[in-house]
Design a protein around this motif. Structure first.
Motif, PDB file in Angstrom:
ATOM      1  N   CYS A  23      -8.678 -52.659  26.061  1.00 25.92           N
ATOM      2  CA  CYS A  23      -9.103 -53.212  27.344  1.00 25.92           C
ATOM      3  C   CYS A  23     -10.623 -53.348  27.346  1.00 25.92           C
ATOM      4  O   CYS A  23     -11.331 -52.554  26.720  1.00 25.92           O
ATOM      5  CB  CYS A  23      -8.644 -52.318  28.502  1.00 25.92           C
ATOM      6  SG  CYS A  23      -8.928 -53.076  30.133  1.00 25.92           S
ATOM      7  N   THR A  68       1.638 -57.418  29.746  1.00 20.00           N
ATOM      8  CA  THR A  68       0.591 -56.554  30.267  1.00 20.00           C
ATOM      9  C   THR A  68      -0.225 -56.019  29.093  1.00 20.00           C
ATOM     10  O   THR A  68      -0.073 -56.450  27.958  1.00 20.00           O
ATOM     11  CB  THR A  68       1.191 -55.387  31.072  1.00 20.00           C
ATOM     12  OG1 THR A  68       1.858 -54.480  30.189  1.00 20.00           O
ATOM     13  CG2 THR A  68       2.193 -55.885  32.099  1.00 20.00           C
ATOM     14  N   GLU A  71      -5.555 -54.986  28.315  1.00 19.91           N
ATOM     15  CA  GLU A  71      -5.801 -56.323  28.826  1.00 19.91           C
ATOM     16  C   GLU A  71      -5.240 -57.314  27.816  1.00 19.91           C
ATOM     17  O   GLU A  71      -5.731 -57.418  26.692  1.00 19.91           O
ATOM     18  CB  GLU A  71      -7.302 -56.543  29.026  1.00 19.91           C
ATOM     19  CG  GLU A  71      -7.723 -57.987  29.244  1.00 19.91           C
ATOM     20  CD  GLU A  71      -6.890 -58.677  30.329  1.00 19.91           C
ATOM     21  OE1 GLU A  71      -6.597 -59.877  30.150  1.00 19.91           O
ATOM     22  OE2 GLU A  71      -6.537 -58.045  31.357  1.00 19.91           O
ATOM     23  N   THR A  98      -3.272 -59.253  34.417  1.00 19.76           N
ATOM     24  CA  THR A  98      -4.572 -59.336  33.748  1.00 19.76           C
ATOM     25  C   THR A  98      -5.653 -58.759  34.642  1.00 19.76           C
ATOM     26  O   THR A  98      -5.516 -58.734  35.867  1.00 19.76           O
ATOM     27  CB  THR A  98      -4.912 -60.803  33.405  1.00 19.76           C
ATOM     28  OG1 THR A  98      -6.229 -60.878  32.833  1.00 19.76           O
ATOM     29  CG2 THR A  98      -4.864 -61.703  34.637  1.00 19.76           C
ATOM     30  N   ASN A  99      -6.743 -58.306  34.022  1.00 22.40           N
ATOM     31  CA  ASN A  99      -7.893 -57.873  34.820  1.00 22.40           C
ATOM     32  C   ASN A  99      -8.824 -59.035  35.148  1.00 22.40           C
ATOM     33  O   ASN A  99      -9.775 -58.874  35.900  1.00 22.40           O
ATOM     34  CB  ASN A  99      -8.664 -56.733  34.138  1.00 22.40           C
ATOM     35  CG  ASN A  99      -9.288 -57.127  32.804  1.00 22.40           C
ATOM     36  OD1 ASN A  99      -9.620 -58.284  32.552  1.00 22.40           O
ATOM     37  ND2 ASN A  99      -9.470 -56.134  31.930  1.00 22.40           N
ATOM     38  N   THR A 103      -9.983 -64.527  31.760  1.00 23.66           N
ATOM     39  CA  THR A 103      -8.819 -65.349  32.031  1.00 23.66           C
ATOM     40  C   THR A 103      -9.119 -66.697  32.669  1.00 23.66           C
ATOM     41  O   THR A 103      -8.353 -67.655  32.494  1.00 23.66           O
ATOM     42  CB  THR A 103      -7.834 -64.573  32.939  1.00 23.66           C
ATOM     43  OG1 THR A 103      -7.805 -63.199  32.545  1.00 23.66           O
ATOM     44  CG2 THR A 103      -6.439 -65.132  32.815  1.00 23.66           C
ATOM     45  N   THR A 134     -14.868 -49.618  37.426  1.00 20.84           N
ATOM     46  CA  THR A 134     -14.502 -50.148  36.101  1.00 20.84           C
ATOM     47  C   THR A 134     -15.508 -49.806  35.008  1.00 20.84           C
ATOM     48  O   THR A 134     -15.216 -49.984  33.832  1.00 20.84           O
ATOM     49  CB  THR A 134     -14.370 -51.675  36.151  1.00 20.84           C
ATOM     50  OG1 THR A 134     -15.671 -52.260  36.373  1.00 20.84           O
ATOM     51  CG2 THR A 134     -13.418 -52.115  37.247  1.00 20.84           C
ATOM     52  N   SER A 326      -3.300 -47.742  29.979  1.00 18.28           N
ATOM     53  CA  SER A 326      -3.574 -48.802  29.014  1.00 18.28           C
ATOM     54  C   SER A 326      -2.618 -48.770  27.834  1.00 18.28           C
ATOM     55  O   SER A 326      -2.391 -49.789  27.185  1.00 18.28           O
ATOM     56  CB  SER A 326      -5.023 -48.662  28.497  1.00 18.28           C
ATOM     57  OG  SER A 326      -5.361 -49.720  27.654  1.00 18.28           O
TER      58      SER A 326
END
Length: 330
Positions: A23, A68, A71, A98-99, A103, A134, A326
């Motif tokens: 991720c 999933t 990421e 998705t984060n 994207t 984050t 994760s």
């Protein structure tokens, strides 16, 4: 299509497949600040192994797959994989979580591929709080993804983990997005999957407390019918375009209708989020088992499925839940 039924009478139709444990964020509720020890690439399912597994499960009645991570878009080759999944007869829905960091430029391709929906992780609308949660300054990229999803009319759910002392001030601003956007904002109870990056709870925000907070500002909020196998309690605020969902992920109130299976990046086959894996499907594939034999192993596992997340957690063989979300696919 006949669906396989588990030992509690629940039909299985939905696979959550984590395509990577990597991720590009370090959300404190998901992993420690220093990250986790990633699985070496040879230990991950290959794209071909994942496609074969999905074909086997589709033949057993699974018609919905959610990709999933980690990421998912940090793993090379995912767009080609989506192309291949789109060709599988009987696979009715391909969805993505998705984060949003990488994207936005891919959203036009999502529309072409017929992606049914996207779950976008977004815990706050405040850039500083986003960084605090984050540990990365990526809010603007995530917001661009949200705007692109709206522009291309791709059904979107915003997933917001409610964390005491971190983002409870964001509940109402997040809910306000539903006033003018046709989006589902879903508030999620925090879970213990953070890779041993332990932190203390000031106060646990369960689904009841989240709803009480919403009612203070929106006293007219009312309950909507929940779709079959829904993980969320769903609500509408009068006059708003979008909807609100509250997911009792830790309270585990939705287990009775669970239709989901999970597969981790390294191939652990999970019949519940809270179990520690019932077998490794990657090992079966690499041992040369044919599809019929793999199907039999899956069927057998489903005939010994825990009735709920509490039973699954009690049956774990490696102790208390502590792995990073994760590594198990959200």
């Amino acid at each position: 299509m006949n669906r396989v039924i588990d030992n509690h009478g629940r039909p299985i139709s939905y696979l959550r497949l984590a395509v990577t444990d990597r991720c590009n964020l370090r959300c404190f509720y998901c992993m420690p600040e220093e990250g986790i020890k990633y699985v070496p690439k040879p230990h991950l399912l290959t794209w071909e192994e994942m496609e074969r597994t999905i074909r086997i499960l589709v033949n057993m009645g699974v018609d919905k797959v959610r990709l999933t991570g980690g990421e998912p878009f940090v793993r090379r080759g995912i767009m080609d994989f989506l192309e291949e999944l789109n060709k599988i007869d009987g696979l009715r829905q391909i969805n993505i979580t998705t984060n949003g960091v990488l994207t936005a430029p891919l959203i036009p391709e999502f529309q072409r591929l017929g992606i049914k929906s996207v779950n976008l992780s977004l815990d706050t609308l405040d850039r500083q709080r986003f960084f605090d949660i984050t540990r990365r300054d990526e809010f603007q990229n995530v917001w661009q993804t949200f705007e692109a999803l709206q522009e291309y009319n791709i059904p979107t759910k915003l997933n917001s983990v409610v964390m005491s002392g971190k983002n409870t001030d964001d509940i109402i601003p997040m809910a306000e997005l539903t006033r003018t956007h046709n989006v589902s904002v879903r508030f999620i109870e925090e879970m213990p999957f953070n890779g041993d990056g332990a932190h203390e709870y000031q106060e646990f925000w369960n689904y009841r407390k989240i709803l009480e907070e919403l009612k203070k500002t929106y006293p007219g909020i009312y309950k909507l019918p929940d779709p079959p196998a829904s993980t969320s309690y769903n609500y509408q605020i009068p006059g708003h375009k979008g909807t609100i969902g509250i997911i009792a992920a830790f309270s585990r109130t939705f287990c009775g209708t669970c239709n989901r299976l999970r597969i981790t990046p390294q191939g652990q086959f999970k019949t519940c989020l809270y179990d520690d894996g019932v077998f490794n499907i990657k090992d079966l594939l690499r041992q040369g088992l044919d599809d019929a034999s793999v199907t039999e192993r899956i069927y057998e596992a489903l005939q010994h499925r825990a009735k709920d997340g509490f039973e699954a957690e009690a049956q774990r063989t490696v102790g208390l839940v502590s792995e990073s979300m994760s590594t198990i696919g959200g």
